[in-house]
Scaffold this active site. Structure first.
Site, PDB file in Angstrom:
ATOM      1  N   SER A 196       0.855  -1.200   0.000  1.00  0.00           N
ATOM      2  CA  SER A 196       0.000   0.000   0.000  1.00  0.00           C
ATOM      3  C   SER A 196       0.885   1.242   0.000  1.00  0.00           C
ATOM      4  CB  SER A 196      -0.878   0.019   1.252  1.00  0.00           C
ATOM      5  OG  SER A 196      -1.431   1.314   1.422  1.00  0.00           O
ATOM      6  N   HIS A 220      -8.461   0.972  -3.732  1.00  0.00           N
ATOM      7  CA  HIS A 220      -9.378   0.764  -2.598  1.00  0.00           C
ATOM      8  C   HIS A 220     -10.044   2.089  -2.280  1.00  0.00           C
ATOM      9  CE1 HIS A 220      -9.533  -0.317   2.005  1.00  0.00           C
ATOM     10  NE2 HIS A 220     -10.735  -0.196   1.483  1.00  0.00           N
ATOM     11  N   HIS A 236      -1.235  -1.233  -4.246  1.00  0.00           N
ATOM     12  CA  HIS A 236      -2.492  -0.913  -3.553  1.00  0.00           C
ATOM     13  C   HIS A 236      -2.568   0.579  -3.250  1.00  0.00           C
ATOM     14  CE1 HIS A 236      -5.980  -2.183  -1.101  1.00  0.00           C
ATOM     15  NE2 HIS A 236      -5.617  -1.225  -0.269  1.00  0.00           N
ATOM     16  N   ASP A 268      -6.375  -6.209   4.608  1.00  0.00           N
ATOM     17  CA  ASP A 268      -5.798  -4.872   4.567  1.00  0.00           C
ATOM     18  C   ASP A 268      -5.743  -4.263   5.961  1.00  0.00           C
ATOM     19  OD1 ASP A 268      -6.772  -1.909   2.617  1.00  0.00           O
ATOM     20  OD2 ASP A 268      -5.096  -2.289   3.978  1.00  0.00           O
ATOM     21  N   MET A 304      -8.906   7.968   0.272  1.00  0.00           N
ATOM     22  CA  MET A 304      -9.758   8.336   1.410  1.00  0.00           C
ATOM     23  C   MET A 304     -10.315   9.748   1.221  1.00  0.00           C
ATOM     24  SD  MET A 304      -7.312   7.030   4.482  1.00  0.00           S
ATOM     25  CE  MET A 304      -6.492   5.458   4.385  1.00  0.00           C
ATOM     26  N   MET A 316     -11.255  -5.593   5.932  1.00  0.00           N
ATOM     27  CA  MET A 316     -10.443  -4.651   6.707  1.00  0.00           C
ATOM     28  C   MET A 316     -10.081  -5.295   8.034  1.00  0.00           C
ATOM     29  SD  MET A 316      -9.905  -2.044   4.897  1.00  0.00           S
ATOM     30  CE  MET A 316      -8.982  -1.246   6.199  1.00  0.00           C
ATOM     31  N   MET A 321     -12.130   4.248  -0.165  1.00  0.00           N
ATOM     32  CA  MET A 321     -12.740   4.471   1.142  1.00  0.00           C
ATOM     33  C   MET A 321     -13.434   5.838   1.069  1.00  0.00           C
ATOM     34  SD  MET A 321      -9.709   2.967   3.542  1.00  0.00           S
ATOM     35  CE  MET A 321      -8.453   3.056   2.277  1.00  0.00           C
ATOM     36  N   ASP A 324      -4.799   3.436  -1.295  1.00  0.00           N
ATOM     37  CA  ASP A 324      -5.849   3.701  -0.298  1.00  0.00           C
ATOM     38  C   ASP A 324      -6.397   5.111  -0.470  1.00  0.00           C
ATOM     39  OD1 ASP A 324      -3.966   1.615   1.723  1.00  0.00           O
ATOM     40  OD2 ASP A 324      -6.087   1.287   1.300  1.00  0.00           O
TER      41      ASP A 324
HETATM   42  C1  DX5 Z   1      -6.475   1.702   6.355  1.00  0.00           C
HETATM   43  C2  DX5 Z   1      -5.550   1.454   5.206  1.00  0.00           C
HETATM   44  C3  DX5 Z   1      -4.397   0.634   5.738  1.00  0.00           C
HETATM   45  C4  DX5 Z   1      -3.300   0.415   4.742  1.00  0.00           C
HETATM   46  C5  DX5 Z   1      -2.349  -0.636   5.239  1.00  0.00           C
HETATM   47  O1  DX5 Z   1      -7.468   2.523   5.964  1.00  0.00           O
HETATM   48  O2  DX5 Z   1      -6.241   0.755   4.181  1.00  0.00           O
HETATM   49  O3  DX5 Z   1      -4.925  -0.610   6.138  1.00  0.00           O
HETATM   50  O4  DX5 Z   1      -3.814   0.002   3.560  1.00  0.00           O
HETATM   51  O5  DX5 Z   1      -1.855  -0.176   6.428  1.00  0.00           O
HETATM   52  P1  DX5 Z   1      -0.767  -0.958   7.268  1.00  0.00           P
HETATM   53  O6  DX5 Z   1      -0.248  -2.104   6.427  1.00  0.00           O
HETATM   54  O7  DX5 Z   1       0.285   0.077   7.543  1.00  0.00           O
HETATM   55  O8  DX5 Z   1      -1.514  -1.432   8.480  1.00  0.00           O
HETATM   56 ZN    ZN Z   2      -6.589  -0.502   1.429  1.00  0.00          ZN
END
Ligand code: DX5
Ligand code: ZN
Length: 216
Positions: A8, A66, A33, A175, A37, A137, A68, A35
């Protein structure tokens, strides 16, 4: 059976993102990946389309995006155009999830649904056959580097049973809080895609960490 590994970039060095993408290109990683947000669905804002568009120019691995965010339907075509190969929406953000999944697939992307830690696997009973992947998650979404939620192992086993009975090709991605210890247990429970952000990018040798996750 080794899992696919999806670093990620949430935990990457954004002052030298191209360097980190080149590392991922060289590494044994299978996916990149992202993320995304929006500060509404989750209590944080990360990055959006420009980052994916630019990374897509140099990426040599499929982009695993992903979302969010609320109202993901509005962003399915833009993320397709930006280069997404897999697009994950949150069950909790989609009142018309079946239509959303059909829309993602109409662009030729793999369609994936994510469940927050409190959302039971059973909610996917009537959509599982339409999915290419489910993202569970294992932390509360919004931040990297959080503590792994132990209940995730039970959810993986439940999801593995549902998938094996209805859609055996559907992938299980995890994740949040993934490292060598949690990763091994997750694979044993039936997961086959591991997202890792801080475990990869906080290490002095991220390529070695990626290889270690591939070897689990
Ligand atoms: C949360 C993110 C995290 C990220 C991975 O919203 O989606 O889960 O991808 O984070 P680590 O691997 O640092 O827990
Ligand atoms: Zn993610």
């Amino acid at each position: 059976m080794s899992a696919l590994v999806a670093p990620s970039i949430l935990s990457a060095d954004f002052n030298h993102l191209g360097k980190d993408i080149e590392m991922i290109n060289r590494s044994e990683a299978d996916l990149i990946h992202f993320d995304v947000m929006d500060g509404v669905f989750v209590p944080n804002i990360s990055f959006g389309l420009p980052v994916i568009q630019h990374v897509n120019k140099i990426a040599q691995k499929p982009l695993d995006v992903h979302l969010m965010i609320v109202n993901p339907d509005h962003f399915i075509e833009p993320f397709f155009k930006a280069g997404a190969s897999i697009l994950t929406v949150h069950y909790e953000a989609c009142p018309h999830l079946h239509r959303t999944i059909q829309l993602i697939k109409s662009f030729g992307m793999e369609a994936s649904v994510s469940l927050n830690p409190h959302t039971p696997v059973a909610v996917l009973e009537d959509i599982i056959e339409d999915l290419d992947m489910v993202l569970l998650m294992s932390v509360n979404p919004g931040f990297g580097g959080q503590q792994f939620i132990q209940n995730t192992y039970k959810k993986v086993s439940q999801l593995r049973a549902l998938i094996d009975s209805k859609n055996p090709n559907c992938k299980i991605e995890i994740d949040g809080g993934v490292n060598f210890e949690t990763g091994k247990k997750l694979i044993d429970a039936g997961a086959n895609v591991l997202v890792a952000g801080s475990f990869v990018f906080n290490d002095k040798n991220p390529e070695e960490i990626i290889s270690g996750l591939k070897a689990l």
